[in-house]
Enzyme design. Structure first.
Site, PDB file in Angstrom:
ATOM      1  N   TYR A  57      48.502  47.388  56.542  1.00  0.00           N
ATOM      2  CA  TYR A  57      47.071  47.253  56.354  1.00  0.00           C
ATOM      3  C   TYR A  57      46.385  48.181  57.345  1.00  0.00           C
ATOM      4  O   TYR A  57      46.087  47.785  58.466  1.00  0.00           O
ATOM      5  CB  TYR A  57      46.755  45.786  56.632  1.00  0.00           C
ATOM      6  CG  TYR A  57      45.356  45.328  56.387  1.00  0.00           C
ATOM      7  CD1 TYR A  57      45.060  44.547  55.286  1.00  0.00           C
ATOM      8  CD2 TYR A  57      44.340  45.625  57.282  1.00  0.00           C
ATOM      9  CE1 TYR A  57      43.770  44.089  55.075  1.00  0.00           C
ATOM     10  CE2 TYR A  57      43.053  45.174  57.076  1.00  0.00           C
ATOM     11  CZ  TYR A  57      42.775  44.402  55.969  1.00  0.00           C
ATOM     12  OH  TYR A  57      41.504  43.945  55.761  1.00  0.00           O
ATOM     13  N   GLU A 108      41.387  43.757  37.543  1.00  0.00           N
ATOM     14  CA  GLU A 108      40.040  43.765  38.139  1.00  0.00           C
ATOM     15  C   GLU A 108      38.948  43.568  37.088  1.00  0.00           C
ATOM     16  O   GLU A 108      37.919  44.259  37.089  1.00  0.00           O
ATOM     17  CB  GLU A 108      39.835  45.050  38.955  1.00  0.00           C
ATOM     18  CG  GLU A 108      40.825  45.130  40.099  1.00  0.00           C
ATOM     19  CD  GLU A 108      40.654  46.347  40.979  1.00  0.00           C
ATOM     20  OE1 GLU A 108      39.529  46.802  41.163  1.00  0.00           O
ATOM     21  OE2 GLU A 108      41.685  46.831  41.486  1.00  0.00           O
ATOM     22  N   ILE A 123      38.031  38.354  30.738  1.00  0.00           N
ATOM     23  CA  ILE A 123      37.498  37.455  31.776  1.00  0.00           C
ATOM     24  C   ILE A 123      38.403  36.228  31.843  1.00  0.00           C
ATOM     25  O   ILE A 123      38.562  35.499  30.850  1.00  0.00           O
ATOM     26  CB  ILE A 123      36.043  37.067  31.463  1.00  0.00           C
ATOM     27  CG1 ILE A 123      35.192  38.353  31.467  1.00  0.00           C
ATOM     28  CG2 ILE A 123      35.517  36.058  32.477  1.00  0.00           C
ATOM     29  CD1 ILE A 123      33.726  38.139  31.249  1.00  0.00           C
ATOM     30  N   ILE A 124      39.013  36.037  32.978  1.00  0.00           N
ATOM     31  CA  ILE A 124      39.970  34.941  33.145  1.00  0.00           C
ATOM     32  C   ILE A 124      39.176  33.663  33.398  1.00  0.00           C
ATOM     33  O   ILE A 124      38.388  33.589  34.355  1.00  0.00           O
ATOM     34  CB  ILE A 124      40.919  35.225  34.334  1.00  0.00           C
ATOM     35  CG1 ILE A 124      41.612  36.578  34.135  1.00  0.00           C
ATOM     36  CG2 ILE A 124      41.951  34.115  34.481  1.00  0.00           C
ATOM     37  CD1 ILE A 124      42.201  37.156  35.403  1.00  0.00           C
TER      38      ILE A 124
HETATM   39  C1  LIG Z   1      36.909  39.781  55.342  1.00  0.00           C
HETATM   40  C2  LIG Z   1      37.749  39.967  54.112  1.00  0.00           C
HETATM   41  C3  LIG Z   1      39.079  39.637  54.132  1.00  0.00           C
HETATM   42  C4  LIG Z   1      39.869  39.787  52.995  1.00  0.00           C
HETATM   43  N1  LIG Z   1      41.177  39.399  53.031  1.00  0.00           N
HETATM   44  C5  LIG Z   1      41.926  39.458  51.919  1.00  0.00           C
HETATM   45  C6  LIG Z   1      43.275  38.993  51.923  1.00  0.00           C
HETATM   46  O1  LIG Z   1      43.786  38.514  52.936  1.00  0.00           O
HETATM   47  N2  LIG Z   1      43.983  39.081  50.778  1.00  0.00           N
HETATM   48  C7  LIG Z   1      43.438  39.593  49.639  1.00  0.00           C
HETATM   49  O2  LIG Z   1      44.135  39.641  48.630  1.00  0.00           O
HETATM   50  N3  LIG Z   1      42.169  40.059  49.615  1.00  0.00           N
HETATM   51  C8  LIG Z   1      41.402  39.989  50.704  1.00  0.00           C
HETATM   52  N4  LIG Z   1      40.107  40.443  50.691  1.00  0.00           N
HETATM   53  C9  LIG Z   1      39.561  41.059  49.477  1.00  0.00           C
HETATM   54  C10 LIG Z   1      38.848  40.074  48.525  1.00  0.00           C
HETATM   55  O3  LIG Z   1      38.667  38.826  49.078  1.00  0.00           O
HETATM   56  C11 LIG Z   1      39.674  39.983  47.288  1.00  0.00           C
HETATM   57  O4  LIG Z   1      39.638  41.229  46.612  1.00  0.00           O
HETATM   58  C12 LIG Z   1      39.269  38.863  46.310  1.00  0.00           C
HETATM   59  O5  LIG Z   1      40.207  38.880  45.281  1.00  0.00           O
HETATM   60  C13 LIG Z   1      37.923  38.988  45.755  1.00  0.00           C
HETATM   61  O6  LIG Z   1      37.617  37.767  45.089  1.00  0.00           O
HETATM   62  P1  LIG Z   1      36.119  37.426  44.739  1.00  0.00           P
HETATM   63  O7  LIG Z   1      36.083  36.079  44.107  1.00  0.00           O
HETATM   64  O8  LIG Z   1      35.286  37.612  45.932  1.00  0.00           O
HETATM   65  O9  LIG Z   1      35.889  38.514  43.602  1.00  0.00           O
HETATM   66  P2  LIG Z   1      34.736  39.562  43.354  1.00  0.00           P
HETATM   67  O10 LIG Z   1      34.531  40.423  44.556  1.00  0.00           O
HETATM   68  O11 LIG Z   1      33.563  38.880  42.800  1.00  0.00           O
HETATM   69  O12 LIG Z   1      35.434  40.426  42.210  1.00  0.00           O
HETATM   70  C14 LIG Z   1      36.546  41.237  42.468  1.00  0.00           C
HETATM   71  C15 LIG Z   1      37.037  41.827  41.137  1.00  0.00           C
HETATM   72  O13 LIG Z   1      37.599  40.786  40.324  1.00  0.00           O
HETATM   73  C16 LIG Z   1      36.904  40.707  39.085  1.00  0.00           C
HETATM   74  N5  LIG Z   1      36.830  39.284  38.743  1.00  0.00           N
HETATM   75  C17 LIG Z   1      36.391  38.264  39.520  1.00  0.00           C
HETATM   76  N6  LIG Z   1      36.573  37.099  38.887  1.00  0.00           N
HETATM   77  C18 LIG Z   1      37.123  37.382  37.682  1.00  0.00           C
HETATM   78  C19 LIG Z   1      37.572  36.603  36.577  1.00  0.00           C
HETATM   79  N7  LIG Z   1      37.500  35.280  36.585  1.00  0.00           N
HETATM   80  N8  LIG Z   1      38.082  37.240  35.498  1.00  0.00           N
HETATM   81  C20 LIG Z   1      38.191  38.585  35.472  1.00  0.00           C
HETATM   82  N9  LIG Z   1      37.811  39.366  36.497  1.00  0.00           N
HETATM   83  C21 LIG Z   1      37.292  38.773  37.594  1.00  0.00           C
HETATM   84  C22 LIG Z   1      35.568  41.362  39.309  1.00  0.00           C
HETATM   85  O14 LIG Z   1      35.039  41.879  38.099  1.00  0.00           O
HETATM   86  C23 LIG Z   1      35.934  42.447  40.299  1.00  0.00           C
HETATM   87  O15 LIG Z   1      36.480  43.564  39.642  1.00  0.00           O
HETATM   88  C24 LIG Z   1      39.302  40.313  51.814  1.00  0.00           C
HETATM   89  C25 LIG Z   1      37.944  40.650  51.787  1.00  0.00           C
HETATM   90  C26 LIG Z   1      37.176  40.471  52.918  1.00  0.00           C
HETATM   91  C27 LIG Z   1      35.749  40.827  52.854  1.00  0.00           C
END
Ligand SMILES: Cc1cc2nc3c(=O)[nH]c(=O)nc-3n(C[C@H](O)[C@H](O)[C@H](O)COP(=O)(O)OP(=O)(O)OC[C@H]3O[C@@H](n4cnc5c(N)ncnc54)[C@H](O)[C@@H]3O)c2cc1C
Length: 480
Positions: free
Chosen positions: A396, A213, A218-219
């Protein structure tokens, strides 16, 4: 120098020299956006005008070199910082708890190389999953990663939470889908894992960053597996008389190696309220939707044996229509517009994974804990089982309160009490919370309870890589 979340105006200039002035943003509206995600708590506080901490500055780099320079700037000036992708996480992972700098990676969305011989694609991690998939589809390929937040989340976000999509029972989690990572470490250096994952040339250190997380680095780039678009993809629904029968049928299908791409079992509540409402299903019990994909002949053989197993478990064949309908509406059907997870309802998901012999007990303990423990609030608990393995499965669970105290302190206390009951039900019965949404701030306080040894080891790694805890402090129970 002490760690500080406030940047002086002259420091903005240093950042402008790295990314260009139009990519250093300090507008209040952007700060508001960057201080919430999809976690009920951040949204609730936002609506209560009791905001979460905000960043001082948001920067938008376009390549790894710029990320390196920003990290070095934060290190020299002792400024807390974090990476943000789509901001669609639901645990507060991308909230700048200590202010400072948000590094928004959405400009880093380039496809670097498609390798059609080794079936890989190298990409910058700020790309939205949807855009990566659309690019691959145009070339006849797919990544087979279809999470419900496909339209809004980035590849980097999914790697960082080790996410799973709806076809995970065949294609696995993010850690199964990626060969190689490039990461900017908190000391400002670049780490690139070996180009081949399955080696015995020391540990595969790339694993450290799946599910970290954004607390360890940072990836910036990833080399991902790709597949041909399937010759055939089929879906079918069955009705099982109860949850036990459904879990057993699913277990048999998985342990016999029948490799369904989709296996999704709804509990009685979900069957009644979600499938009845959305698809007009007029039956009681537990619906199981199963899917197969790949070469037609293999799919047909897998279907035949699996359907037989479902019949032997007294599954009633509901045909293809409901299942295909579900697939076609998969981003809409389970997640209606976001008001569902904003005010006015109180809700949280606590996806849990456990071996087959434990999973059902955890489900019933959680359900009892929520529905009996919080009866005065008419608390509802429901779940679907959506990611299956040959050793166990995950469910879930969602709790839902349509009425809750209007006093914010009381509301937040109640929310945390329900979370406590659910997480303890999982831990005490041999489960692991969380399966794919991540820990963020929501589950931080449980990290020691989940495993003291695991937590202590995480602390050692965090201290070694980020001794001053500047990178995403306060997440995963680390670096507060
Ligand atoms: C309606 C809904 C449905 C969802 N369904 C799913 C699902 O089916 N499966 C699933 O796995 N998740 C699901 N999620 C959760 C969410 O989409 C995931 O947690 C997703 O990984 C978040 O990605 P993001 O780009 O929005 O990251 P962010 O919310 O911006 O960040 C999430 C975390 O990742 C870190 N981060 C982001 N990018 C990087 C990077 N490049 N390097 C290092 N750290 C980084 C951030 O610091 C933070 O800790 C859902 C969420 C919602 C709202």
């Amino acid at each position: 120098m002490k760690k500080s979340g406030c940047l002086e105006k002259n420091q903005w200039y240093e950042l402008e020299k790295i990314v260009g002035s139009e990519y250093v943003i300090t507008d209040q509206s952007e700060k508001d956006v960057q201080s919430i995600d999809v976690w009920w708590m951040t949204r609730y506080c936002f609506f209560q005008q009791n905001n979460f901490p905000q960043p001082s500055v948001i920067v938008f780099p376009e390549n790894t070199e710029q990320v390196k320079k920003i990290v070095q700037f934060c290190l020299i000036n002792k400024i807390p910082y974090l990476a943000r992708g789509g901001g669609a996480g639901d645990g507060g992972g991308s909230i700048p708890l200590y202010g400072g700098l948000v590094i928004d990676l959405k400009r880093m969305d380039k496809i670097i190389e498609l390798n059609e011989r080794s079936m890989t694609v190298r990409v910058q991690t700020g790309i939205l999953q949807k855009h990566l998939e659309e690019f691959l589809n145009r070339k006849g390929y797919t990544m087979n990663h279809f999470p419900a937040s496909f339209n809004t989340s980035t590849l980097g976000g999914f790697i960082s939470t080790n996410g799973t999509g709806v076809l995970s029972s065949k294609y696995g989690k993010m850690s199964d889908m990626v060969h190689q990572l490039e990461v900017v470490l908190p000391n400002g250096n670049l780490f690139k894992s070996l180009p081949v994952r399955l080696h015995s040339t020391g540990p595969d250190y790339s694993r450290l960053f799946f599910g970290a997380e954004g607390t360890l680095g940072i990836i910036t780039e990833a080399l991902c597996k790709i597949y041909y678009l399937p010759e055939k993809r089929s879906f079918r629904a069955f009705l099982l008389s109860n949850l036990q029968k459904g879990i057993e049928a699913g277990r048999q299908i998985m342990v016999k190696g029948l490799n369904p791409c989709l296996l999704r079992l709804y509990d009685e509540y979900d069957t009644r309220h979600i499938l009845q409402k959305q698809y007009g299903l007029e039956k009681e019990g537990c619906v199981l939707i199963i899917g197969f994909d790949g070469m037609k002949k293999i799919v047909e053989a897998q279907e035949e044996v699996s359907y037989l197993i479902l019949e032997q478990n007294e599954g009633e064949d509901l045909g293809e229509k409901l299942a295909i309908n579900w697939w076609n509406n998969r981003y809409r059907s389970y997640y209606p517009p976001l008001d569902y997870i904003c005010e006015p309802w109180m809700t949280a998901v606590m996806d849990t994974v456990a071996p087959y012999e434990k999973i059902e007990t955890i489900y019933w303990e959680m359900k009892k804990g929520v529905e009996e423990g919080f009866k005065p609030w008419n608390a509802i608990f429901h779940a679907h089982f959506s990611h299956w393995y040959d050793w166990g499965t995950s469910f879930y669970p969602t709790f839902l309160l349509k009425d809750f105290p209007s006093n914010p302190h009381k509301a937040i206390r109640l929310y945390n009490q329900i979370l406590d009951i659910c997480v303890q039900a999982s831990i005490q019965n041999g489960g692991v919370v969380n399966e794919h949404h991540g820990i963020g701030m929501r589950f931080s306080r449980f990290m020691q309870d989940v495993s003291e040894e695991n937590y202590n080891f995480s602390q050692i790694i965090k201290k070694a890589l980020d001794p001053e805890s500047l990178l995403n402090p306060g997440k995963l129970g680390l670096g507060e």
